[in-house]
Design a protein around this motif. Structure first.
Motif, mmCIF file in Angstrom:
data_model
loop_
_atom_site.group_PDB
_atom_site.id
_atom_site.type_symbol
_atom_site.label_atom_id
_atom_site.label_comp_id
_atom_site.label_asym_id
_atom_site.label_seq_id
_atom_site.Cartn_x
_atom_site.Cartn_y
_atom_site.Cartn_z
ATOM 1 N N LYS A 158 0.822 -1.201 0.000
ATOM 2 C CA LYS A 158 0.000 0.000 0.000
ATOM 3 C C LYS A 158 0.861 1.259 0.000
ATOM 4 N N GLY A 159 0.456 2.234 -0.835
ATOM 5 C CA GLY A 159 1.090 3.543 -0.804
ATOM 6 C C GLY A 159 2.171 3.762 -1.834
ATOM 7 N N VAL A 160 2.459 2.770 -2.683
ATOM 8 C CA VAL A 160 3.455 2.951 -3.733
ATOM 9 C C VAL A 160 2.802 2.714 -5.090
ATOM 10 N N VAL A 161 3.447 3.236 -6.128
ATOM 11 C CA VAL A 161 2.950 2.998 -7.480
ATOM 12 C C VAL A 161 3.632 1.757 -8.046
ATOM 13 N N GLU A 162 3.112 1.276 -9.163
ATOM 14 C CA GLU A 162 3.761 0.170 -9.864
ATOM 15 C C GLU A 162 3.464 0.243 -11.349
ATOM 16 N N LYS A 163 4.306 -0.406 -12.134
ATOM 17 C CA LYS A 163 4.205 -0.359 -13.589
ATOM 18 C C LYS A 163 5.000 -1.519 -14.179
ATOM 19 N N CYS A 164 4.810 -1.728 -15.472
ATOM 20 C CA CYS A 164 5.576 -2.733 -16.217
ATOM 21 C C CYS A 164 7.047 -2.334 -16.294
ATOM 22 N N ASN A 165 7.931 -3.315 -16.157
ATOM 23 C CA ASN A 165 9.362 -3.077 -16.360
ATOM 24 C C ASN A 165 9.962 -4.092 -17.328
ATOM 25 N N PHE A 166 9.161 -4.534 -18.298
ATOM 26 C CA PHE A 166 9.608 -5.527 -19.287
ATOM 27 C C PHE A 166 10.018 -6.848 -18.615
ATOM 28 N N CYS A 167 9.467 -7.132 -17.417
ATOM 29 C CA CYS A 167 9.840 -8.354 -16.686
ATOM 30 C C CYS A 167 11.362 -8.449 -16.569
ATOM 31 N N VAL A 168 11.976 -7.405 -16.017
ATOM 32 C CA VAL A 168 13.434 -7.361 -15.946
ATOM 33 C C VAL A 168 14.002 -8.539 -15.154
ATOM 34 N N HIS A 169 13.223 -9.073 -14.215
ATOM 35 C CA HIS A 169 13.699 -10.237 -13.460
ATOM 36 C C HIS A 169 13.854 -11.451 -14.364
ATOM 37 N N ARG A 170 13.048 -11.531 -15.412
ATOM 38 C CA ARG A 170 13.178 -12.611 -16.392
ATOM 39 C C ARG A 170 14.330 -12.320 -17.360
ATOM 40 N N LEU A 171 14.466 -11.060 -17.764
ATOM 41 C CA LEU A 171 15.552 -10.700 -18.670
ATOM 42 C C LEU A 171 16.906 -11.049 -18.064
ATOM 43 N N ASN A 172 17.044 -10.826 -16.755
ATOM 44 C CA ASN A 172 18.302 -11.129 -16.083
ATOM 45 C C ASN A 172 18.602 -12.623 -16.059
ATOM 46 N N GLU A 173 17.588 -13.435 -16.303
ATOM 47 C CA GLU A 173 17.770 -14.884 -16.372
ATOM 48 C C GLU A 173 17.826 -15.379 -17.812
ATOM 49 N N GLY A 174 17.911 -14.442 -18.758
ATOM 50 C CA GLY A 174 17.964 -14.813 -20.166
ATOM 51 C C GLY A 174 16.629 -15.274 -20.717
ATOM 52 N N GLU A 175 15.522 -14.833 -20.104
ATOM 53 C CA GLU A 175 14.182 -15.205 -20.543
ATOM 54 C C GLU A 175 13.470 -13.983 -21.116
ATOM 55 N N LEU A 176 12.475 -14.226 -21.946
ATOM 56 C CA LEU A 176 11.690 -13.150 -22.537
ATOM 57 C C LEU A 176 10.673 -12.615 -21.543
ATOM 58 N N PRO A 177 10.189 -11.371 -21.728
ATOM 59 C CA PRO A 177 9.051 -10.904 -20.934
ATOM 60 C C PRO A 177 7.897 -11.899 -21.043
ATOM 61 N N ARG A 178 7.146 -12.062 -19.978
ATOM 62 C CA ARG A 178 6.098 -13.083 -19.952
ATOM 63 C C ARG A 178 5.064 -12.863 -21.042
ATOM 64 N N CYS A 179 4.714 -11.607 -21.325
ATOM 65 C CA CYS A 179 3.700 -11.343 -22.350
ATOM 66 C C CYS A 179 4.174 -11.801 -23.724
ATOM 67 N N VAL A 180 5.468 -11.665 -23.989
ATOM 68 C CA VAL A 180 6.029 -12.120 -25.260
ATOM 69 C C VAL A 180 5.966 -13.637 -25.347
ATOM 70 N N GLU A 181 6.351 -14.280 -24.254
ATOM 71 C CA GLU A 181 6.378 -15.743 -24.220
ATOM 72 C C GLU A 181 4.986 -16.346 -24.348
ATOM 73 N N GLU A 182 3.978 -15.693 -23.777
ATOM 74 C CA GLU A 182 2.627 -16.259 -23.747
ATOM 75 C C GLU A 182 1.861 -16.035 -25.048
ATOM 76 N N CYS A 183 2.291 -15.090 -25.882
ATOM 77 C CA CYS A 183 1.531 -14.784 -27.098
ATOM 78 C C CYS A 183 1.558 -15.973 -28.055
ATOM 79 N N PRO A 184 0.395 -16.559 -28.384
ATOM 80 C CA PRO A 184 0.369 -17.725 -29.271
ATOM 81 C C PRO A 184 0.486 -17.364 -30.746
ATOM 82 N N CYS A 185 0.515 -16.055 -31.060
ATOM 83 C CA CYS A 185 0.445 -15.618 -32.455
ATOM 84 C C CYS A 185 1.740 -14.963 -32.929
ATOM 85 N N GLU A 186 2.766 -14.968 -32.086
ATOM 86 C CA GLU A 186 4.033 -14.311 -32.424
ATOM 87 C C GLU A 186 3.822 -12.830 -32.712
ATOM 88 N N ALA A 187 2.874 -12.219 -32.023
ATOM 89 C CA ALA A 187 2.558 -10.821 -32.290
ATOM 90 C C ALA A 187 3.488 -9.866 -31.554
#
Length: 271
Positions: free
Chosen positions: A185-214
């Motif tokens: 409570k009391g802080v803002v939040e926003k997308c950060n390209f799933c930087v925790h995944r990028l640091n592990e050599g993984e794609l942002p979750r939204c990219v990985e989940e897209c079934p259409c390669e969009a």
């Protein structure tokens, strides 16, 4: 190219990319011709980032025009635009919003005072304030069907998660500097390209989940990246270009869902 092949190519590019290199400039391209509006990106994002009800890093703009049966429906996926000239960061009085590795606009919850200056400065409405303790739904003792289904609190107890976590808690966001897995409570939040995944050599979750390669992700400063290949073929658009923020989320190939009555036209030389 299959989705698995495209993912493998982008992951290989990430593994070769040092996010701490000052020359890395990460971007996302969204192909509107491929997007079907299925919402897999939104669901995957919410699960990955432990978002509570009412919060959405990955969202959409929906526009409907006309009357049935002549209706035009447009679906535009949205997220933080990771602007080069980010007014949310330049206007933050505590530097809680700042440019991090890969030129990603990051958020430090420890510095955030919840003043909402970033929300007022963001022209895309992609930053939200946590007005209450996280995930209040999971503290409810009210069942959907009395004596027929478990209450949210019972489901959470069976999941054996921390007090401030949802029953579907994902521990991935426990890693990384300035990362908080559930926020508070009391802080803002926003997308950060799933930087925790990028640091592990993984794609942002939204990219990985897209079934259409969009969604295509990569380094704008790498001439051989997939994003530059796509941007080299199609003239990209950005949201609210007139704001001058230089968004790094770019759109190609507007979907054309219109139709017209079939026919071959008329001769042009008749009396």
């Amino acid at each position: 190219m299959t989705s698995e092949t495209l993912d493998s190519q982008m992951i290989a590019e990430l593994e070769e990319t040092d996010l701490q290199d000052e020359g890395v400039d990460l971007s996302m391209v969204i192909d509107l011709q491929r997007c079907t509006g299925c919402g897999a990106c939104n669901i995957g994002c919410a699960q990955e980032n432990n978002l509570q009800e009412g919060q959405a890093y990955s969202s959409r703009i929906i526009e409907t025009e006309g009357e049935f049966p002549n209706v035009n429906y447009e679906y535009t996926p949205t997220l933080c635009n990771q602007c080069d000239d980010a007014p949310c960061a330049t206007g933050c009085p505590t530097s809680a919003l700042y440019k991090g590795d890969g030129n990603i606009t990051m958020h430090d919850h420890e510095k955030c005072i919840g003043c909402k200056a970033c929300m007022m400065n963001c022209p895309y409405d992609e930053i939200t304030l946590n007005k209450e303790d996280p995930h209040p739904h999971w503290e409810s003792n009210e069942a959907v069907i009395e004596n027929g289904t478990a209450t949210p609190k019972q489901v959470k107890e069976q999941a054996d998660v921390d007090e401030d976590a949802p029953a579907y808690y994902n521990p991935n966001r426990e890693v990384g500097e300035h990362e908080h897995p559930t926020r508070y409570k009391g802080v803002v939040e926003k997308c950060n390209f799933c930087v925790h995944r990028l640091n592990e050599g993984e794609l942002p979750r939204c990219v990985e989940e897209c079934p259409c390669e969009a969604r295509i992700f990569g380094d704008l400063n790498d001439p051989d990246s997939k994003v530059n290949e796509v941007l080299g073929k199609y003239n990209p658009d950005v949201l609210k270009e007139g704001e001058g923020t230089k968004p790094k989320v770019k759109y190609v190939r507007d979907y054309n869902g219109g139709s017209y009555e079939r026919g071959t036209g008329e001769p042009g030389l008749s009396d």
